[in-house]
Design a protein around this motif. Structure first.
Motif, mmCIF file in Angstrom:
data_model
loop_
_atom_site.group_PDB
_atom_site.id
_atom_site.type_symbol
_atom_site.label_atom_id
_atom_site.label_comp_id
_atom_site.label_asym_id
_atom_site.label_seq_id
_atom_site.Cartn_x
_atom_site.Cartn_y
_atom_site.Cartn_z
ATOM 1 N N LYS A 233 0.619 -1.323 0.138
ATOM 2 C CA LYS A 233 0.210 0.091 -0.093
ATOM 3 C C LYS A 233 0.431 1.003 0.068
ATOM 4 C CE LYS A 233 -3.857 2.527 2.578
ATOM 5 N NZ LYS A 233 -4.615 1.850 3.828
ATOM 6 N N VAL A 236 2.003 2.136 -2.681
ATOM 7 C CA VAL A 236 1.438 2.450 -4.398
ATOM 8 C C VAL A 236 1.429 4.271 -4.487
ATOM 9 C CG1 VAL A 236 -1.283 2.032 -4.864
ATOM 10 C CG2 VAL A 236 0.267 0.718 -5.050
ATOM 11 N N LEU A 293 -4.052 3.504 -11.348
ATOM 12 C CA LEU A 293 -3.983 1.490 -10.740
ATOM 13 C C LEU A 293 -3.616 0.977 -12.273
ATOM 14 C CD1 LEU A 293 -6.995 2.259 -8.107
ATOM 15 C CD2 LEU A 293 -4.448 2.143 -7.760
ATOM 16 N N ASN A 298 -0.209 0.240 -11.484
ATOM 17 C CA ASN A 298 -0.293 -1.419 -11.815
ATOM 18 C C ASN A 298 0.122 -2.295 -10.995
ATOM 19 O OD1 ASN A 298 -1.432 -4.221 -14.256
ATOM 20 N ND2 ASN A 298 -2.804 -2.852 -13.079
ATOM 21 N N TYR A 301 -0.307 -2.512 -7.475
ATOM 22 C CA TYR A 301 -1.731 -2.619 -7.057
ATOM 23 C C TYR A 301 -2.507 -3.953 -7.079
ATOM 24 C CZ TYR A 301 -6.673 -1.450 -7.205
ATOM 25 O OH TYR A 301 -7.786 -1.476 -7.100
ATOM 26 N N TYR A 304 -1.126 -5.817 -4.149
ATOM 27 C CA TYR A 304 -1.792 -5.623 -2.706
ATOM 28 C C TYR A 304 -2.728 -6.428 -3.532
ATOM 29 C CZ TYR A 304 -4.301 -2.641 0.161
ATOM 30 O OH TYR A 304 -5.914 -1.930 0.556
ATOM 31 N N GLN A 331 -10.204 -2.558 -1.800
ATOM 32 C CA GLN A 331 -9.709 -1.797 -3.420
ATOM 33 C C GLN A 331 -10.268 -0.052 -3.283
ATOM 34 O OE1 GLN A 331 -12.214 -4.419 -6.063
ATOM 35 N NE2 GLN A 331 -10.309 -4.318 -7.387
ATOM 36 N N HIS A 335 -8.645 3.144 -3.466
ATOM 37 C CA HIS A 335 -9.064 4.375 -4.185
ATOM 38 C C HIS A 335 -9.231 5.339 -3.692
ATOM 39 C CE1 HIS A 335 -11.258 5.843 -7.360
ATOM 40 N NE2 HIS A 335 -10.624 5.121 -8.239
#
Length: 516
Positions: A233, A236, A293, A298, A301, A304, A331, A335
């Protein structure tokens, strides 16, 4: 994955008008007081039988189901928050509390923690060869878990008490738990104390007992998985910040900035803000995050999400198949978190030199985003009482609908080009392929002409446009007033040719052509 989870917890409750002696009617649940030798403290004596003693206590610590640990005498297998094995005096005190609870019409919660033998064996708490169970470890786990569950239910008060016994009389080692109150502190419902516990309370006791019982290796694996999820996380988020600094992203950020309502308190720029005036900026930012993402972020993600999926799988093995899929929630949480990071970056800048390009914002938001925003704006228009605001909203809705139409045509044109490329790459050189490609090229050309405003089409374009409309336009979209015999004849001729090719050939390319 095993069919049976590592641990199961079930709970029921009975109101005060139900006698606690229900279970004591079973012969195996009753051991008479005179069987207890106060001098030798023989371990085959499990409980007192007062005429007024609650039967559930007699059931939970009955001799047929429980067994004292090796080396223990003169005590009961029953345990509470303060003791792993009740003394004779503590047992009487517990019985007195139960009687007081019954007199005060309190609730009795009856819970069962059941263990999968394979799990206890893996945790090194059960030896299948000798049948020996480490009751002490199980008791300590329950002692750790119950206070947390009671706190969740606001039952962590002096009036609350509980007791439990480890039962060894079935294939699955299980713990019977009794929870009650000397005086009810729960809210009343229909004149009786509220009985039902929250789902998260029941989950809490399972997770804590499992955590306390499982072996160190399994626990370390869980901790490592949690660390991996946190690290992914963080990766990202760090990548998002780096990408936002790149030059080609500045134009998009400027469009979002212009869409943001100029609140005095910019802390209101949050993913949780659902107000009308924030909707466009929120949708634009959400699309930016979605694009990241799918591209630059990607790889991390996907890792994850894979780690979250593994955690769900582990939890189902531990607690049962009814554990819900946590990926959608994670998710959304990620987001929203990433959107808030974008808003944080925008709070640091003051973009005053650039001009807002509304048409670019509309086109960049896409079909789905604009349709969602049109719905929001339409609701706002319906509720507004200001003529000025209504006029402004109608204009914006109209512009967005126009651009949605443009985007739909552009997408259709792109599909035509994709089909033409696919036919050229995979198709055989024959008359059918030539016809299909030519047909798609004409439809693409019509789409290009449709994107040219009427007042900017020259005479040649107008002639070509009308010819292609007569041939390819959907009959549903043609105005009845504009249809004449010439158009009908052209349309019928085209349909006859089209059906002849499509129906009378087994060429696989036809399937590529018919995809849309």
């Amino acid at each position: 994955m095993t069919e049976t989870p590592d641990i199961i917890y079930t709970q029921q409750f009975v109101a005060a008008n139900v006698q606690y002696l229900d279970y004591s009617e079973r012969e195996e649940a009753v051991d008479l007081l005179n069987d207890f030798d106060l001098e030798t403290g023989e371990s085959n004596i499990q409980h007192d039988v007062d005429e007024n003693l609650a039967g559930y206590l007699g059931y939970t610590d009955r001799k047929a189901a429980t067994k004292l640990e090796d080396g223990l005498t003169g005590v009961y297998p029953t345990f509470t928050q303060d003791s792993l094995n009740l003394t004779h005096k503590q047992h009487h005190e517990l019985a007195d509390k139960i009687i007081e609870a019954q007199k005060n019409k309190s609730m009795l919660w009856q819970g069962i923690v059941s263990f999968n033998p394979d799990f206890l064996e893996r945790a090194k708490l059960y030896d299948p060869e000798t049948g020996v169970v480490n009751q002490r470890a199980i008791k300590r786990a329950v002692q750790k878990a119950i206070p947390e569950m009671l706190k969740q239910e606001e039952l962590n008060v002096p009036e609350t008490f509980w007791w439990a016994d480890v039962h060894l009389n079935t294939n699955h080692v299980h713990v019977h738990i009794g929870i009650s109150q000397t005086k009810n502190t729960r809210p009343l419902k229909f004149g009786e104390p509220k009985g039902r516990f929250q789902t998260k309370s029941l989950k809490k006791i399972k997770s804590i007992v499992h955590r306390e019982v499982e072996d160190k290796v399994s626990r370390k694996q869980d901790i490592n998985l949690e660390k991996k999820i946190d690290e992914l996380k963080k990766d990202v988020v760090d990548q998002l910040k780096e990408n936002l600094q790149q030059q080609h992203q500045q134009k998009i950020l400027e469009q979002i900035w212009h869409a943001l309502p100029k609140y005095k308190d910019k802390r209101r720029w949050r993913a949780s803000n659902n107000s009308y005036d924030f909707r466009e900026a929120k949708l634009l930012t959400g699309k930016l995050v979605d694009d990241f993402l799918k591209t630059d972020l990607n790889q991390d993600y996907e890792e994850y999400l894979s780690a979250i999926k593994q955690k769900d799988s582990d939890n189902r093995e531990k607690y049962g198949q009814n554990i819900p899929d946590s990926i959608p929630k994670n998710q959304k949480d990620l987001h929203d978190y990433l959107m808030n990071r974008v808003f944080n970056e925008l709070r640091k800048v003051d973009i005053v030199s650039t001009k807002s390009n509304f048409s670019e914002r509309v086109k960049w938001l896409g079909i789905e985003g604009n349709n969602e925003l049109i719905e929001v704006l339409s609701k706002q228009l319906k509720n507004t009482k200001s003529d000025i605001t209504a006029k402004k909203l109608k204009k914006e809705i109209g512009i967005r609908k126009y651009y949605v139409g443009v985007l739909i045509k552009e997408n259709k044109n792109k599909n035509y080009l994709d089909q033409i490329s696919e036919l050229k790459e995979k198709g055989l050189k024959n008359n059918v392929q030539d016809y299909l490609i030519n047909d798609l090229q004409e439809k693409y050309r019509l789409g290009v002409l449709q994107l040219i405003p009427r007042n900017k089409r020259d005479n040649d374009n107008k002639t070509e446009y009308q010819k292609l409309v007569n041939k390819h336009a959907d009959v549903i979209q043609l105005s009845v007033k504009k249809i004449n015999e010439e158009i009908v004849a052209q349309k019928n001729q085209y349909l006859d040719e089209w059906l002849k090719v499509v129906k009378n050939t087994k060429d696989p390319n036809v399937q590529i052509y018919l995809k849309n």
